[in-house]
Design a protein around this motif. Structure first.
Motif, PDB file in Angstrom:
ATOM      1  N   ASN A 116     -21.051  -2.484 -10.386  1.00 54.07           N
ATOM      2  CA  ASN A 116     -22.333  -2.939  -9.853  1.00 54.07           C
ATOM      3  C   ASN A 116     -23.520  -2.517 -10.708  1.00 54.07           C
ATOM      4  N   ALA A 117     -23.253  -2.124 -11.954  1.00 50.50           N
ATOM      5  CA  ALA A 117     -24.323  -1.668 -12.843  1.00 50.50           C
ATOM      6  C   ALA A 117     -24.478  -2.617 -14.021  1.00 50.50           C
ATOM      7  N   GLU A 118     -25.727  -2.892 -14.380  1.00 50.34           N
ATOM      8  CA  GLU A 118     -26.000  -3.685 -15.573  1.00 50.34           C
ATOM      9  C   GLU A 118     -25.885  -2.831 -16.827  1.00 50.34           C
ATOM     10  N   GLY A 119     -26.049  -1.525 -16.678  1.00 45.67           N
ATOM     11  CA  GLY A 119     -25.932  -0.624 -17.816  1.00 45.67           C
ATOM     12  C   GLY A 119     -25.830   0.813 -17.358  1.00 45.67           C
ATOM     13  N   VAL A 120     -25.135   1.649 -18.130  1.00 43.51           N
ATOM     14  CA  VAL A 120     -24.996   3.078 -17.849  1.00 43.51           C
ATOM     15  C   VAL A 120     -25.239   3.831 -19.149  1.00 43.51           C
ATOM     16  N   THR A 121     -25.950   4.941 -19.087  1.00 42.00           N
ATOM     17  CA  THR A 121     -26.228   5.702 -20.297  1.00 42.00           C
ATOM     18  C   THR A 121     -26.346   7.180 -19.979  1.00 42.00           C
TER      19      THR A 121
ATOM     20  N   THR B 197     -31.571  -6.303  -6.669  1.00 43.97           N
ATOM     21  CA  THR B 197     -31.517  -6.661  -5.248  1.00 43.97           C
ATOM     22  C   THR B 197     -31.262  -5.393  -4.457  1.00 43.97           C
ATOM     23  N   ASP B 198     -31.766  -5.365  -3.218  1.00 46.34           N
ATOM     24  CA  ASP B 198     -31.561  -4.188  -2.381  1.00 46.34           C
ATOM     25  C   ASP B 198     -30.074  -3.945  -2.137  1.00 46.34           C
ATOM     26  N   VAL B 199     -29.312  -5.039  -1.927  1.00 47.05           N
ATOM     27  CA  VAL B 199     -27.874  -4.902  -1.698  1.00 47.05           C
ATOM     28  C   VAL B 199     -27.194  -4.345  -2.937  1.00 47.05           C
ATOM     29  N   GLY B 200     -27.622  -4.835  -4.122  1.00 45.00           N
ATOM     30  CA  GLY B 200     -27.033  -4.362  -5.369  1.00 45.00           C
ATOM     31  C   GLY B 200     -27.276  -2.891  -5.604  1.00 45.00           C
ATOM     32  N   LEU B 201     -28.459  -2.401  -5.268  1.00 47.40           N
ATOM     33  CA  LEU B 201     -28.786  -0.994  -5.465  1.00 47.40           C
ATOM     34  C   LEU B 201     -27.994  -0.114  -4.509  1.00 47.40           C
ATOM     35  N   VAL B 202     -27.830  -0.563  -3.275  1.00 48.07           N
ATOM     36  CA  VAL B 202     -27.042   0.198  -2.304  1.00 48.07           C
ATOM     37  C   VAL B 202     -25.585   0.250  -2.738  1.00 48.07           C
ATOM     38  N   ALA B 203     -25.069  -0.875  -3.214  1.00 47.74           N
ATOM     39  CA  ALA B 203     -23.681  -0.912  -3.681  1.00 47.74           C
ATOM     40  C   ALA B 203     -23.491   0.002  -4.882  1.00 47.74           C
TER      41      ALA B 203
ATOM     42  N   PHE C 273     -16.634   7.811 -18.187  1.00 46.76           N
ATOM     43  CA  PHE C 273     -15.859   7.474 -16.989  1.00 46.76           C
ATOM     44  C   PHE C 273     -16.604   6.439 -16.155  1.00 46.76           C
ATOM     45  N   LEU C 274     -17.892   6.659 -15.942  1.00 47.31           N
ATOM     46  CA  LEU C 274     -18.703   5.720 -15.163  1.00 47.31           C
ATOM     47  C   LEU C 274     -18.896   4.407 -15.912  1.00 47.31           C
ATOM     48  N   GLU C 275     -19.110   4.483 -17.199  1.00 48.07           N
ATOM     49  CA  GLU C 275     -19.342   3.281 -17.994  1.00 48.07           C
ATOM     50  C   GLU C 275     -18.149   2.333 -17.917  1.00 48.07           C
ATOM     51  N   GLN C 276     -16.955   2.874 -17.899  1.00 52.08           N
ATOM     52  CA  GLN C 276     -15.741   2.066 -17.882  1.00 52.08           C
ATOM     53  C   GLN C 276     -15.424   1.506 -16.498  1.00 52.08           C
ATOM     54  N   ARG C 277     -15.931   2.144 -15.425  1.00 50.18           N
ATOM     55  CA  ARG C 277     -15.493   1.775 -14.079  1.00 50.18           C
ATOM     56  C   ARG C 277     -16.570   1.160 -13.197  1.00 50.18           C
ATOM     57  N   LEU C 278     -17.844   1.407 -13.491  1.00 55.66           N
ATOM     58  CA  LEU C 278     -18.895   0.870 -12.629  1.00 55.66           C
ATOM     59  C   LEU C 278     -18.933  -0.658 -12.710  1.00 55.66           C
TER      60      LEU C 278
END
Length: 334
Positions: free
Chosen positions: A23-28, A162-168, A16-21
Protein backbone atom coordinates in the motif's frame (compact mmCIF):
# COMPACT_ATOMS: atom_id res chain seq x y z
CA UNK A 1 4.45 8.35 7.23
CA UNK A 2 7.62 7.88 9.29
CA UNK A 3 8.68 5.19 11.77
CA UNK A 4 10.48 6.14 14.98
CA UNK A 5 11.76 3.07 16.77
CA UNK A 6 13.21 2.00 20.07
CA UNK A 7 15.49 0.21 19.28
CA UNK A 8 16.04 2.36 16.17
CA UNK A 9 15.18 1.14 12.69
CA UNK A 10 17.79 -0.64 10.62
CA UNK A 11 18.69 -0.88 6.96
CA UNK A 12 17.53 -4.50 7.02
CA UNK A 13 14.09 -3.42 8.25
CA UNK A 14 13.93 -0.84 5.47
CA UNK A 15 14.67 -3.50 2.83
CA UNK A 16 12.14 -5.80 4.51
CA UNK A 17 9.41 -3.15 4.22
CA UNK A 18 10.43 -2.14 0.71
CA UNK A 19 10.01 -5.70 -0.54
CA UNK A 20 6.68 -6.39 1.20
CA UNK A 21 4.67 -3.16 1.48
CA UNK A 22 1.77 -3.21 -1.00
CA UNK A 23 0.00 0.00 0.00
CA UNK A 24 3.02 2.30 -0.35
CA UNK A 25 4.08 4.33 -3.36
CA UNK A 26 7.61 4.47 -1.96
CA UNK A 27 9.70 3.46 1.07
CA UNK A 28 13.05 4.92 2.10
CA UNK A 29 15.51 5.25 4.95
CA UNK A 30 17.57 8.28 5.96
CA UNK A 31 19.69 9.60 8.80
CA UNK A 32 20.63 13.19 9.56
CA UNK A 33 23.32 15.11 11.41
CA UNK A 34 24.52 18.69 11.71
CA UNK A 35 27.89 19.20 10.03
CA UNK A 36 30.37 21.79 8.79
CA UNK A 37 31.10 21.72 5.08
CA UNK A 38 34.29 23.23 3.64
CA UNK A 39 35.63 24.21 0.25
CA UNK A 40 39.09 25.77 0.24
CA UNK A 41 39.13 28.64 2.71
CA UNK A 42 35.33 28.89 2.78
CA UNK A 43 33.13 26.95 5.17
CA UNK A 44 29.46 26.65 6.09
CA UNK A 45 28.48 25.65 9.61
CA UNK A 46 25.21 24.12 10.73
CA UNK A 47 24.58 22.18 7.53
CA UNK A 48 21.70 19.68 7.75
CA UNK A 49 23.49 16.64 6.31
CA UNK A 50 21.30 13.66 5.41
CA UNK A 51 22.36 10.21 4.26
CA UNK A 52 19.74 8.72 1.95
CA UNK A 53 18.78 5.61 0.02
CA UNK A 54 18.03 5.78 -3.71
CA UNK A 55 14.30 5.62 -2.96
CA UNK A 56 14.44 8.93 -1.09
CA UNK A 57 13.09 10.67 -4.20
CA UNK A 58 10.03 8.37 -4.17
CA UNK A 59 8.95 9.66 -0.75
CA UNK A 60 10.26 13.23 -0.57
CA UNK A 61 10.37 15.95 -3.19
CA UNK A 62 13.87 16.62 -4.50
CA UNK A 63 13.67 19.74 -6.67
CA UNK A 64 17.02 20.61 -8.25
CA UNK A 65 18.01 23.92 -9.81
CA UNK A 66 21.22 22.54 -11.29
CA UNK A 67 22.82 19.15 -11.74
CA UNK A 68 21.22 15.75 -11.17
CA UNK A 69 20.08 13.21 -8.60
CA UNK A 70 22.14 10.16 -7.60
CA UNK A 71 22.01 7.04 -9.74
CA UNK A 72 21.07 3.77 -8.03
CA UNK A 73 24.57 2.36 -8.61
CA UNK A 74 26.15 5.44 -7.01
CA UNK A 75 24.00 5.02 -3.91
CA UNK A 76 24.68 1.28 -3.70
CA UNK A 77 28.43 1.87 -4.07
CA UNK A 78 28.39 4.61 -1.40
CA UNK A 79 30.11 7.05 -3.77
CA UNK A 80 31.34 10.31 -2.27
CA UNK A 81 28.84 12.50 -4.12
CA UNK A 82 26.73 15.30 -2.68
CA UNK A 83 23.73 17.50 -3.46
CA UNK A 84 23.92 20.86 -1.69
CA UNK A 85 21.57 23.75 -0.93
CA UNK A 86 21.62 27.05 -2.80
CA UNK A 87 22.86 29.04 0.20
CA UNK A 88 25.71 26.58 0.75
CA UNK A 89 26.67 26.76 -2.92
CA UNK A 90 26.84 30.57 -2.97
CA UNK A 91 28.80 30.62 0.31
CA UNK A 92 31.39 28.02 -0.65
CA UNK A 93 31.66 28.97 -4.32
CA UNK A 94 30.86 32.69 -4.66
CA UNK A 95 30.48 33.88 -8.27
CA UNK A 96 31.42 30.50 -9.72
CA UNK A 97 29.64 27.24 -10.60
CA UNK A 98 29.54 24.60 -7.85
CA UNK A 99 28.74 21.55 -10.00
CA UNK A 100 31.78 19.29 -10.24
CA UNK A 101 33.65 21.03 -7.41
CA UNK A 102 34.88 19.22 -4.29
CA UNK A 103 33.85 19.89 -0.71
CA UNK A 104 35.04 18.37 2.57
CA UNK A 105 32.98 17.03 5.46
CA UNK A 106 34.85 15.60 8.45
CA UNK A 107 37.93 15.20 6.29
CA UNK A 108 36.15 13.27 3.52
CA UNK A 109 35.97 14.72 0.00
CA UNK A 110 32.67 14.84 -1.87
CA UNK A 111 31.96 15.92 -5.44
CA UNK A 112 28.97 18.24 -5.98
CA UNK A 113 26.53 16.80 -8.51
CA UNK A 114 23.42 18.87 -7.78
CA UNK A 115 22.04 22.04 -6.19
CA UNK A 116 18.58 22.34 -4.65
CA UNK A 117 16.14 24.95 -5.88
CA UNK A 118 16.21 28.04 -3.67
CA UNK A 119 13.54 27.71 -1.00
CA UNK A 120 13.97 30.62 1.43
CA UNK A 121 13.78 30.59 5.22
CA UNK A 122 12.10 27.60 6.83
CA UNK A 123 8.61 28.14 8.26
CA UNK A 124 8.20 27.78 12.05
CA UNK A 125 11.97 27.23 12.36
CA UNK A 126 11.82 24.12 10.14
CA UNK A 127 15.11 23.53 8.28
CA UNK A 128 15.37 24.94 4.78
CA UNK A 129 16.80 23.01 1.84
CA UNK A 130 19.02 26.03 1.17
CA UNK A 131 21.16 24.84 4.08
CA UNK A 132 20.78 21.09 3.51
CA UNK A 133 22.93 18.42 1.86
CA UNK A 134 22.21 14.90 0.63
CA UNK A 135 24.79 12.09 0.39
CA UNK A 136 24.48 8.31 -0.07
CA UNK A 137 23.48 6.42 3.07
CA UNK A 138 26.63 4.32 2.97
CA UNK A 139 28.86 7.39 2.76
CA UNK A 140 27.00 8.85 5.73
CA UNK A 141 27.72 5.68 7.73
CA UNK A 142 31.44 6.12 7.09
CA UNK A 143 31.36 9.38 9.07
CA UNK A 144 28.61 8.77 11.62
CA UNK A 145 27.57 5.74 13.61
CA UNK A 146 23.91 4.93 13.12
CA UNK A 147 21.78 2.58 15.16
CA UNK A 148 21.69 1.81 18.87
CA UNK A 149 23.59 4.47 20.88
CA UNK A 150 24.15 6.41 17.65
CA UNK A 151 22.19 8.50 15.20
CA UNK A 152 18.76 6.99 14.69
CA UNK A 153 17.74 6.37 11.06
CA UNK A 154 14.20 7.13 10.01
CA UNK A 155 12.22 4.79 7.80
CA UNK A 156 9.55 6.66 5.83
CA UNK A 157 6.83 5.52 3.46
CA UNK A 158 4.58 7.44 1.11
CA UNK A 159 1.01 6.20 0.89
CA UNK A 160 -1.68 6.71 -1.66
CA UNK A 161 -3.50 10.04 -1.54
CA UNK A 162 -6.68 8.65 0.03
CA UNK A 163 -7.77 8.30 3.63
CA UNK A 164 -8.40 4.58 3.10
CA UNK A 165 -4.95 4.17 1.54
CA UNK A 166 -3.22 5.85 4.48
CA UNK A 167 -5.09 3.72 7.02
CA UNK A 168 -4.23 0.57 5.08
CA UNK A 169 -0.57 1.61 4.91
CA UNK A 170 -0.47 2.31 8.65
CA UNK A 171 -1.96 -1.08 9.49
CA UNK A 172 0.32 -2.86 7.03
CA UNK A 173 3.47 -1.15 8.33
CA UNK A 174 2.52 -1.94 11.91
CA UNK A 175 1.97 -5.61 11.11
CA UNK A 176 5.20 -5.99 9.13
CA UNK A 177 7.31 -4.22 11.75
CA UNK A 178 5.88 -6.40 14.52
CA UNK A 179 6.59 -9.50 12.44
CA UNK A 180 10.14 -8.38 11.63
CA UNK A 181 10.89 -7.71 15.30
CA UNK A 182 9.24 -10.89 16.48
CA UNK A 183 6.79 -9.20 18.83
CA UNK A 184 4.20 -11.42 20.46
CA UNK A 185 0.50 -10.46 20.28
CA UNK A 186 0.56 -9.44 23.96
CA UNK A 187 3.63 -7.22 23.55
CA UNK A 188 3.34 -3.52 22.83
CA UNK A 189 4.95 -1.90 19.81
CA UNK A 190 8.56 -0.81 20.32
CA UNK A 191 8.21 1.67 17.48
CA UNK A 192 5.88 4.53 16.65
CA UNK A 193 4.34 5.82 13.44
CA UNK A 194 4.41 9.56 12.85
CA UNK A 195 1.95 10.69 10.20
CA UNK A 196 2.83 13.98 8.51
CA UNK A 197 -0.90 14.80 8.42
CA UNK A 198 -0.65 15.54 12.16
CA UNK A 199 1.90 18.27 11.47
CA UNK A 200 -0.19 19.62 8.60
CA UNK A 201 -3.30 19.63 10.79
CA UNK A 202 -1.40 21.42 13.57
CA UNK A 203 -0.19 24.11 11.16
CA UNK A 204 -3.70 24.34 9.71
CA UNK A 205 -5.11 24.86 13.22
CA UNK A 206 -2.64 27.69 13.82
CA UNK A 207 -3.76 29.42 10.63
CA UNK A 208 -7.40 28.87 11.58
CA UNK A 209 -6.79 30.66 14.90
CA UNK A 210 -4.95 33.46 13.10
CA UNK A 211 -7.82 33.76 10.62
CA UNK A 212 -10.45 33.96 13.38
CA UNK A 213 -8.35 36.53 15.27
CA UNK A 214 -8.00 38.54 12.06
CA UNK A 215 -11.75 38.54 11.50
CA UNK A 216 -12.40 39.59 15.12
CA UNK A 217 -9.89 42.45 14.92
CA UNK A 218 -11.20 43.38 11.49
CA UNK A 219 -14.76 43.33 12.84
CA UNK A 220 -13.91 45.84 15.57
CA UNK A 221 -12.14 48.01 13.01
CA UNK A 222 -15.20 47.91 10.76
CA UNK A 223 -17.45 48.79 13.71
CA UNK A 224 -15.30 51.78 14.68
CA UNK A 225 -15.04 52.89 11.06
CA UNK A 226 -18.80 52.60 10.61
CA UNK A 227 -19.50 54.79 13.66
CA UNK A 228 -16.98 57.30 12.35
CA UNK A 229 -18.66 57.53 8.96
CA UNK A 230 -22.11 57.79 10.59
CA UNK A 231 -20.95 60.71 12.78
CA UNK A 232 -19.48 62.47 9.74
CA UNK A 233 -22.75 62.06 7.85
CA UNK A 234 -24.85 63.33 10.79
CA UNK A 235 -22.68 66.43 10.95
CA UNK A 236 -22.92 66.84 7.18
CA UNK A 237 -26.72 66.63 7.26
CA UNK A 238 -26.90 69.17 10.10
CA UNK A 239 -24.60 71.64 8.32
CA UNK A 240 -26.46 71.32 5.02
CA UNK A 241 -30.04 71.43 6.35
CA UNK A 242 -30.67 74.76 4.63
CA UNK A 243 -29.38 73.46 1.32
CA UNK A 244 -31.54 70.36 1.64
CA UNK A 245 -34.60 72.59 2.14
CA UNK A 246 -33.76 74.62 -0.96
CA UNK A 247 -33.26 71.46 -3.04
CA UNK A 248 -36.61 70.04 -1.94
CA UNK A 249 -38.40 73.39 -2.58
CA UNK A 250 -37.02 73.30 -6.13
CA UNK A 251 -38.54 69.86 -6.69
CA UNK A 252 -35.89 67.41 -5.49
CA UNK A 253 -37.46 64.06 -4.59
CA UNK A 254 -36.82 62.25 -1.32
CA UNK A 255 -34.94 59.43 -3.08
CA UNK A 256 -32.60 61.99 -4.68
CA UNK A 257 -31.65 63.40 -1.26
CA UNK A 258 -31.37 59.86 0.14
CA UNK A 259 -29.02 58.61 -2.60
CA UNK A 260 -27.01 61.83 -2.45
CA UNK A 261 -25.98 61.22 1.15
CA UNK A 262 -25.65 57.46 0.71
CA UNK A 263 -23.27 58.08 -2.19
CA UNK A 264 -21.15 60.34 0.02
CA UNK A 265 -21.08 57.72 2.81
CA UNK A 266 -20.05 54.96 0.38
CA UNK A 267 -17.32 57.20 -1.09
CA UNK A 268 -15.90 57.85 2.40
CA UNK A 269 -15.94 54.13 3.15
CA UNK A 270 -14.28 53.26 -0.18
CA UNK A 271 -11.52 55.78 0.50
CA UNK A 272 -10.76 54.00 3.77
CA UNK A 273 -10.99 50.56 2.18
CA UNK A 274 -8.81 51.59 -0.74
CA UNK A 275 -6.18 52.95 1.64
CA UNK A 276 -6.13 49.63 3.49
CA UNK A 277 -5.78 47.68 0.23
CA UNK A 278 -2.90 49.94 -0.80
CA UNK A 279 -1.11 49.27 2.51
CA UNK A 280 -1.55 45.51 2.08
CA UNK A 281 -0.25 45.79 -1.50
CA UNK A 282 2.88 47.57 -0.23
CA UNK A 283 3.33 44.91 2.51
CA UNK A 284 3.20 42.18 -0.15
CA UNK A 285 6.69 43.28 -1.24
CA UNK A 286 8.12 42.64 2.25
CA UNK A 287 10.00 39.34 2.64
CA UNK A 288 8.49 37.16 5.38
CA UNK A 289 10.81 34.15 5.25
CA UNK A 290 9.21 31.30 3.29
CA UNK A 291 5.77 32.92 3.51
CA UNK A 292 4.47 34.95 0.58
CA UNK A 293 1.87 37.65 1.24
CA UNK A 294 -0.31 37.79 -1.87
CA UNK A 295 -3.04 40.32 -2.62
CA UNK A 296 -5.39 38.54 -5.01
CA UNK A 297 -8.03 40.14 -7.23
CA UNK A 298 -10.72 38.30 -5.24
CA UNK A 299 -9.48 39.87 -2.00
CA UNK A 300 -9.51 43.33 -3.59
CA UNK A 301 -13.12 42.85 -4.70
CA UNK A 302 -14.00 41.51 -1.23
CA UNK A 303 -12.41 44.52 0.48
CA UNK A 304 -14.14 47.06 -1.76
CA UNK A 305 -17.45 45.18 -1.43
CA UNK A 306 -17.30 45.15 2.38
CA UNK A 307 -16.35 48.86 2.37
CA UNK A 308 -19.38 49.67 0.21
CA UNK A 309 -21.71 47.73 2.51
CA UNK A 310 -20.32 49.51 5.58
CA UNK A 311 -20.82 52.84 3.82
CA UNK A 312 -24.47 52.03 3.10
CA UNK A 313 -25.14 50.77 6.64
CA UNK A 314 -23.42 53.75 8.27
CA UNK A 315 -25.06 56.33 6.01
CA UNK A 316 -28.60 55.00 5.76
CA UNK A 317 -29.90 56.65 8.97
CA UNK A 318 -28.55 60.20 8.38
CA UNK A 319 -29.53 59.94 4.68
CA UNK A 320 -33.08 58.93 5.64
CA UNK A 321 -33.34 61.84 8.10
CA UNK A 322 -32.23 64.24 5.37
CA UNK A 323 -34.71 62.81 2.85
CA UNK A 324 -37.65 63.15 5.28
CA UNK A 325 -36.99 66.79 6.22
CA UNK A 326 -39.79 69.28 5.76
CA UNK A 327 -38.56 71.81 3.17
CA UNK A 328 -40.06 74.83 4.96
CA UNK A 329 -38.54 73.90 8.33
CA UNK A 330 -35.23 73.06 6.64
CA UNK A 331 -35.03 76.48 4.90
CA UNK A 332 -35.75 78.29 8.17
CA UNK A 333 -32.88 76.45 9.89
CA UNK A 334 -29.82 78.65 9.84
Amino acid sequence: MEIFSAPPGTFAEYKFLEQRLKNAEGVTISASATATIQAGSNSFQGTALTGIAYTYQDVYEVALEEGRYFSESEINASRNLIIIGKKIATTLFPNQPAIGKEVKIKGMKFTVIGIFEEEGEGFLELPSKDEACLIPFGAFNKMYYTGRNGLEPTIAAKGKDTDVGLVALENEMTGLMRAKRGLKPTQENNFSLNKTEFIQNAIGSIFDVISVAGWVIGGFSILVGGFGIANIMFVSVRERTNIIGIQKSLGAKNYFILFQFLFEAVCLSLIGGGTGILLVFMLSFVQLGSLDLILSFENIILGLGVSSIIGVVAGIVPATLAARMDPVEAIRTA
